[in-house]
Structures are given as structure tokens and as C-alpha cells.
Scaffold this motif. Structure first.
Motif, short mmCIF file in Angstrom:
data_model
loop_
_atom_site.label_atom_id
_atom_site.label_comp_id
_atom_site.label_asym_id
_atom_site.label_seq_id
_atom_site.Cartn_x
_atom_site.Cartn_y
_atom_site.Cartn_z
N LEU A 67 19.11 43.15 53.93
CA LEU A 67 18.68 42.32 52.80
C LEU A 67 18.71 43.12 51.50
N LEU A 68 18.26 44.37 51.55
CA LEU A 68 18.27 45.20 50.35
C LEU A 68 19.69 45.54 49.93
N THR A 69 20.56 45.76 50.91
CA THR A 69 21.97 46.06 50.60
C THR A 69 22.63 44.88 49.92
N LYS A 70 22.37 43.68 50.40
CA LYS A 70 22.93 42.48 49.78
C LYS A 70 22.43 42.31 48.35
N GLU A 71 21.15 42.60 48.14
CA GLU A 71 20.59 42.52 46.79
C GLU A 71 21.25 43.54 45.87
N LEU A 72 21.44 44.76 46.37
CA LEU A 72 22.11 45.80 45.58
C LEU A 72 23.54 45.40 45.23
N GLU A 73 24.25 44.84 46.21
CA GLU A 73 25.63 44.43 45.97
C GLU A 73 25.71 43.34 44.92
N GLN A 74 24.84 42.35 45.03
CA GLN A 74 24.86 41.21 44.10
C GLN A 74 24.44 41.60 42.69
N LEU A 91 18.43 52.48 40.41
CA LEU A 91 17.08 52.96 40.13
C LEU A 91 16.23 51.87 39.46
N ASP A 92 16.84 51.15 38.52
CA ASP A 92 16.11 50.08 37.83
C ASP A 92 15.74 48.96 38.81
N LEU A 93 16.64 48.65 39.73
CA LEU A 93 16.35 47.61 40.72
C LEU A 93 15.17 48.03 41.59
N MET A 94 15.16 49.29 42.03
CA MET A 94 14.06 49.78 42.85
C MET A 94 12.74 49.77 42.08
N SER A 95 12.81 50.15 40.81
CA SER A 95 11.62 50.13 39.98
C SER A 95 11.12 48.70 39.79
N ILE A 133 19.48 55.12 57.89
CA ILE A 133 19.34 54.33 56.66
C ILE A 133 19.27 55.26 55.44
N PHE A 134 18.44 56.29 55.52
CA PHE A 134 18.32 57.24 54.41
C PHE A 134 19.66 57.94 54.15
#
Length: 200
Positions: A67-74, A91-95, A133-134
């Protein structure tokens, strides 16, 4: 909806319930009965999809990562920006995800980090999954830093492999501090520091 679709929907419901409960209460404090009740399935349904609580934890880690990978890709990786700007976008997305956690009522920290803290000495399988994952995040950061170095976006003395580990360590530490303080402050500081250090 055919039988296969129903089975997939049931599996997803179990995973979603486990994700929420593991995040909120932790792995050890969440019994299978709680997950089964939250997912509104029978024990038979559960054991049809997962042979144990440990196998459920591994599947939940995979689901969370997907799910996080898909969000990063999009939101970041498909935007065709420069390597450094792409890294800053991550970094901004994680923040932003940290700020959203606070808006939701509580700071949950990092899902992968949380399960690592609870299970790294108890479950080799969970430890291996989180390490994998890491490693994928480290590889992504390293790749972007190598590209940024080649295009002159970062200084020549930046070692991509070393600094990718610094980024991941900083972020994981910041999420842990934010969880302890229940405020999204450390992540903001972490992102500002990394951006300032890498910016030409």
C-alpha cells in the motif's frame, strides 16, 4: 461475486483488521480473537487463510508495504522529477503521513519499526521480512542519490550507500520519538536536516 472473490475479500478484511489492531495496540497485546471479531469472520475462515498469528503478521507487513509503495508511486515516483527532488518528495510524503497520524488522534509510529521492536528477537520470519522491506527502501534511496550525484544535484563527497542508511535511520528514529511524544515534531526536523544537508 464468485467464491474466489469472496475468499479474497475475507482475507483482505482479516488483514485490514490486523493492521489496525497491531498498529493501535501492538502485536503481543492483540489476540487472534480480537482480530477475528473485528474482521467479522469465523476461526475457520481465519485458519483457511493464515496458519498462525505469525504468518498473519508477515502478510500484514507485505500488505502495508504494498500500500505504501503504491502511494509512493502515485504521488512521487511517477512524477518525472529530478532524482534529488524525487528523494525529497519521498521525505515529504513520510512527513505528511506523520501529520495525518496526529490528525487521526494518535501517533502510531512506523508499522515496520513497531513490529520489529516487538518481534525481532522472537520471530526470525518477521525479522527477515522487515529486513527485506528496509533493504528495498535503502536500495531506493541509494539509487536516487547515485543519480543525483551523477547529475550534479548533490556534492561529490556524498556516499550514496552510507547516506541512504543515514536517511532511513534518521526517519525511523524520528518516527519513534514522535510516537513517544505524540507530536509530529522530530520527523519535521529530520526532513529539514536531510534536505539542508543534501541541497547544493
Amino acid at each position: 461475486m464468485n467464491i474466489s472473490d469472496k475468499a479474497l475479500a475475507t482475507r483482505e478484511r482479516i488483514l485490514e483488521s490486523a493492521d489496525n489492531l497491531f498498529y493501535l495496540h501492538g502485536y503481543n497485546a492483540t489476540g487472534l480473537d480480537k482480530i477475528i471479531k473485528a474482521a467479522e469472520v469465523t476461526k475457520g475462515n481465519f485458519y483457511y487463510h493464515f496458519e498462525s498469528k505469525e504468518s498473519l503478521a508477515i502478510a500484514s507487513l507485505e500488505r502495508h508495504f504494498d500500500l505504501l509503495t503504491k502511494e509512493l508511486e502515485q504521488k512521487v515516483l511517477n512524477r518525472k522529477k529530478s532524482p534529488l527532488k524525487t528523494l525529497f518528495g519521498i521525505l515529504d510524503l513520510m512527513s505528511g503521513r506523520q501529520k495525518k497520524q496526529k490528525q487521526d488522534g494518535y501517533m502510531r509510529g512506523c508499522y515496520f519499526g513497531n513490529l520489529t521492536l516487538e518481534l525481532s528477537t522472537d520471530s526470525q520470519a518477521v525479522r527477515n521480512k522487515v529486513k527485506d522491506i528496509f533493504k528495498q527502501y535503502l536500495d531506493l534511496f541509494e539509487s536516487l542519490l547515485k543519480e543525483a550525484k551523477n547529475t550534479g544535484e548533490v556534492a561529490d563527497d556524498i556516499d550514496p550507500k552510507t547516506f541512504s542508511a543515514v536517511i532511513l535511520s534518521q526517519m525511523e528514529g524520528a518516527m519513534l520519538l514522535d510516537k513517544a511524544n505524540q507530536k509530529p515534531l522530530a520527523m519535521n526536523t529530520c526532513v529539514r536536516f536531510i534536505k539542508r544537508y543534501l541541497s547544493p
